[in-house]
Design a protein around this motif. Structure first.
Motif, PDB file in Angstrom:
ATOM      1  N   ILE A   1       0.870  -1.175   0.000  1.00 15.00           N
ATOM      2  CA  ILE A   1       0.000   0.000   0.000  1.00 15.00           C
ATOM      3  C   ILE A   1       0.905   1.221   0.000  1.00 15.00           C
ATOM      4  O   ILE A   1       1.727   1.385   0.907  1.00 15.00           O
ATOM      5  CB  ILE A   1      -0.907   0.032   1.250  1.00 15.00           C
ATOM      6  CG1 ILE A   1      -1.748  -1.229   1.346  1.00 15.00           C
ATOM      7  CG2 ILE A   1      -1.798   1.287   1.228  1.00 15.00           C
ATOM      8  CD1 ILE A   1      -2.496  -1.366   2.673  1.00 15.00           C
TER       9      ILE A   1
ATOM     10  N   GLN B   1      -3.049   3.052   7.086  1.00 12.02           N
ATOM     11  CA  GLN B   1      -3.794   2.008   6.384  1.00 12.02           C
ATOM     12  C   GLN B   1      -3.067   0.670   6.496  1.00 12.02           C
ATOM     13  O   GLN B   1      -1.852   0.618   6.651  1.00 12.02           O
ATOM     14  CB  GLN B   1      -3.951   2.373   4.903  1.00 12.02           C
ATOM     15  CG  GLN B   1      -4.791   3.602   4.675  1.00 12.02           C
ATOM     16  CD  GLN B   1      -4.859   3.991   3.206  1.00 12.02           C
ATOM     17  OE1 GLN B   1      -4.001   3.637   2.403  1.00 12.02           O
ATOM     18  NE2 GLN B   1      -5.891   4.743   2.846  1.00 12.02           N
ATOM     19  N   HIS B   2      -3.838  -0.421   6.392  1.00 10.16           N
ATOM     20  CA  HIS B   2      -3.280  -1.767   6.357  1.00 10.16           C
ATOM     21  C   HIS B   2      -4.171  -2.647   5.489  1.00 10.16           C
ATOM     22  O   HIS B   2      -5.309  -2.268   5.164  1.00 10.16           O
ATOM     23  CB  HIS B   2      -3.097  -2.343   7.767  1.00 10.16           C
ATOM     24  CG  HIS B   2      -4.356  -2.370   8.580  1.00 10.16           C
ATOM     25  ND1 HIS B   2      -5.293  -3.354   8.445  1.00 10.16           N
ATOM     26  CD2 HIS B   2      -4.815  -1.512   9.524  1.00 10.16           C
ATOM     27  CE1 HIS B   2      -6.293  -3.125   9.287  1.00 10.16           C
ATOM     28  NE2 HIS B   2      -6.030  -2.001   9.942  1.00 10.16           N
TER      29      HIS B   2
ATOM     30  N   ALA C   1       1.276   3.651   3.286  1.00 10.33           N
ATOM     31  CA  ALA C   1       0.384   3.023   4.267  1.00 10.33           C
ATOM     32  C   ALA C   1       0.558   3.607   5.667  1.00 10.33           C
ATOM     33  O   ALA C   1      -0.428   3.876   6.353  1.00 10.33           O
ATOM     34  CB  ALA C   1       0.620   1.513   4.298  1.00 10.33           C
TER      35      ALA C   1
END
Length: 163
Positions: A125, A133-134, A128
């Protein structure tokens, strides 16, 4: 995911190959299962986020030698270096919008120099950490490998299982 390139590119195609499902860190030897293979496409896709945040997944490919090392940065194919020796990254979908593959890597097996015997793919990502985010937050992410000559899907694997 690692793919052994092998060296039996002149043999006939095995049309009876079934779709395989890989686990994280598995290695697939495409030419052993399909010795006539000359061109493959690795596709990745994901769905638009339902929480309003965009997820930008990126594919990177590493051409490795017999010692599992890359000898130059040009053998790392990614969005800032989309063309390598027999390997081309196309597209950079930053949201997951659209059906099918959101990003693809085209691989011409005969154009990869003999000194490389493994091609390793990484899906990550973009930013990330900065976006907090994950992969558990992404809907319906997948990778697949397709025979570039016949469009036969050789491998399909979910990156994240939907909740």
């Amino acid at each position: 995911m690692g793919i052994n390139l092998g060296g039996n590119f002149g043999m006939s195609n095995n049309d009876s190959m079934s779709v395989l499902n890989l686990q994280k860190n598995d290695i697939l030897d495409l030419t052993k299962k399909n010795p006539g293979l000359k061109k493959v496409i690795l596709g990745a896709g994901w769905d638009i986020s339902r929480n309003g945040a965009d997820f930008d997944l990126d594919i990177a490919a590493f051409l490795l030698d017999s010692n599992n090392k890359f000898n130059t940065v040009s053998n790392v194919i990614f969005f800032n270096n989309p063309n390598g020796q027999g390997v081309t990254l196309s597209g950079d979908n930053r949201t997951g919008a659209g059906d099918g593959d959101d990003e693809q890597v085209q691989i011409e097996l005969n154009s990869i120099p003999a000194e490389y015997n493994r091609l390793v793919f990484v899906v990550n990502i973009y930013d990330a950490k900065g976006r907090n985010q994950h992969f558990g937050m992404i809907q319906n992410a997948f990778i697949r490998i397709v025979n570039g000559s016949s469009n036969q899907e050789l491998l399909a694997s979910c990156l994240i299982l939907a909740p």
